[in-house]
Design an enzyme around this catalytic site. Structure first.
Site, PDB file in Angstrom:
ATOM      1  N   ASP A  67       0.805  -1.216   0.000  1.00 48.73           N
ATOM      2  CA  ASP A  67       0.000   0.000   0.000  1.00 48.73           C
ATOM      3  C   ASP A  67       0.844   1.274   0.000  1.00 48.73           C
ATOM      4  O   ASP A  67       2.064   1.223   0.197  1.00 48.73           O
ATOM      5  CB  ASP A  67      -0.973  -0.004   1.199  1.00 48.73           C
ATOM      6  N   ASN A 136      -7.839  -2.594  14.057  1.00 54.82           N
ATOM      7  CA  ASN A 136      -9.231  -2.856  13.677  1.00 54.82           C
ATOM      8  C   ASN A 136      -9.337  -4.086  12.761  1.00 54.82           C
ATOM      9  O   ASN A 136     -10.370  -4.319  12.159  1.00 54.82           O
ATOM     10  CB  ASN A 136      -9.828  -1.624  12.977  1.00 54.82           C
ATOM     11  N   HIS A 138      -7.431  -4.632  10.048  1.00 57.48           N
ATOM     12  CA  HIS A 138      -7.097  -4.430   8.633  1.00 57.48           C
ATOM     13  C   HIS A 138      -5.807  -5.160   8.245  1.00 57.48           C
ATOM     14  O   HIS A 138      -4.933  -5.387   9.069  1.00 57.48           O
ATOM     15  CB  HIS A 138      -7.067  -2.942   8.245  1.00 57.48           C
ATOM     16  N   GLU A 143      -9.733  -1.814   5.135  1.00 59.68           N
ATOM     17  CA  GLU A 143     -10.380  -1.471   6.389  1.00 59.68           C
ATOM     18  C   GLU A 143     -11.665  -2.294   6.560  1.00 59.68           C
ATOM     19  O   GLU A 143     -12.201  -2.821   5.574  1.00 59.68           O
ATOM     20  CB  GLU A 143     -10.740   0.030   6.372  1.00 59.68           C
TER      21      GLU A 143
HETATM   22  C1  F6R Z   1       1.501  -1.496   6.212  1.00 62.39           C
HETATM   23  C2  F6R Z   1       0.160  -2.053   6.257  1.00 62.39           C
HETATM   24  C3  F6R Z   1      -0.665  -2.067   7.502  1.00 62.39           C
HETATM   25  C4  F6R Z   1       0.128  -2.417   8.767  1.00 62.39           C
HETATM   26  C5  F6R Z   1      -0.785  -2.415   9.992  1.00 62.39           C
HETATM   27  C6  F6R Z   1      -0.018  -2.715  11.266  1.00 62.39           C
HETATM   28  O1  F6R Z   1       2.048  -1.583   4.908  1.00 62.39           O
HETATM   29  O2  F6R Z   1      -0.294  -2.496   5.262  1.00 62.39           O
HETATM   30  O3  F6R Z   1      -1.717  -2.992   7.340  1.00 62.39           O
HETATM   31  O4  F6R Z   1       0.708  -3.677   8.601  1.00 62.39           O
HETATM   32  O5  F6R Z   1      -1.399  -1.159  10.117  1.00 62.39           O
HETATM   33  O6  F6R Z   1       0.869  -1.656  11.509  1.00 62.39           O
HETATM   34  P1  F6R Z   1       1.993  -1.761  12.620  1.00 62.39           P
HETATM   35  O7  F6R Z   1       2.904  -2.846  12.208  1.00 62.39           O
HETATM   36  O8  F6R Z   1       2.660  -0.413  12.583  1.00 62.39           O
HETATM   37  O9  F6R Z   1       1.294  -2.043  13.918  1.00 62.39           O
END
Ligand code: F6R
Length: 247
Positions: A67, A136, A138, A143
């Site tokens: 992303d 959440n 994701h 989302e």
């Molecule tokens: C990042 C991504 C997100 C993160 C998720 C967890 O490229 O796609 O889905 O993996 O938000 O983030 P952290 O690891 O910072 O807790």
């Protein structure tokens, strides 16, 4: 699903780097699906250490990232392209022209998503997809929603994600409100999935994602239907999942 419950973040990172490293040793021209965020930072550090020790060679690897924030250029230090360059690509011998991240500056969302889907199709299938997990539920920036989106799309970030990600920005208003993300279908097409979770704050969502119902309200729950998922976490993040599995 394989579960590795490690003592702490460092042990989690070593385990994940071992799995990614083995993938690259066994198949030097692997296509790796990569993620940003706090969860994989230690893994990238460990992969760099192993590269510097002469144990790994990334010269034939291709990568596709999950992303990118819409509106940020790759030079912006909050962009995911910048994260990947500074946390990983700049430190190993990967060919940067073979590293792909959605184009955050593309204004026409439909065209940008179609272009990224074409890249995934051309370079894929992904051999090993690395994931983190949002509070959440994701994965990527998929989302909680009414349906599972199949392919790359432009999303409005939820309040929970903006709240979680504001720590990287000077102020909350600076967090972009939209992002481009691979879809759930793109992610599920990877041959193998490696998902990293750490910290007590993730314990509830980890248990919900892997023991609760499969629903687009918890996007990661779809991974229950993937045939090759490895979950690597620290004890704190896996505590509630282990409780439910041992009941
Ligand atoms: C990042 C991504 C997100 C993160 C998720 C967890 O490229 O796609 O889905 O993996 O938000 O983030 P952290 O690891 O910072 O807790």
């Amino acid at each position: 699903m394989k579960i590795y419950c490690e003592k702490d973040y460092e042990a989690m990172s070593r385990r994940a780097a071992g799995i990614l490293g083995a993938q690259v040793i066994l198949k030097p021209d692997s296509v790796l699906g990569l993620a940003t965020g706090s969860s994989p930072e230690g893994t990238y550090r460990e992969l760099i250490r192993r590269y510097e020790a002469g144990e790994l060679d990334f010269s034939k690897v291709t990568s596709v990232n999950l992303d990118e924030y819409k509106g940020l250029s790759g030079e912006n230090d909050q962009s995911y392209r910048y994260f990947m360059n500074t946390n990983f690509f700049d430190h190993v011998n990967i060919d940067k022209s073979r590293t792909f991240v959605p184009d955050g500056l593309a204004e026409d969302s439909d065209k940008a998503c179609a272009a990224y889907n074409a890249i995934i199709r051309r370079e894929g299938p992904v051999d090993l997809q690395l994931l983190g997990l949002g509070y959440n539920g994701h994965i990527g920036f998929n989302e909680p929603a009414a349906i599972f989106e199949k392919e790359t799309h432009c999303v409005d970030l939820t309040a929970s994600t903006i709240e979680a990600n504001k720590r990287f920005f000077e102020k909350e208003e600076d967090v972009p409100r939209q992002a481009y993300t691979m879809g759930i279908g793109n992610i599920m097409q990877a041959k193998k999935i490696l998902i990293l979770v750490s910290g007590e704050g993730k314990a509830d969502i980890v248990a919900e994602a892997f023991c609760g119902p499969v629903t687009p309200k918890v996007p990661a729950s779809i991974l229950q239907f993937h045939s090759d998922v490895t979950l690597v976490g620290d004890e704190a993040a896996l505590s509630k999942l282990m409780e439910r599995l041992n009941k």
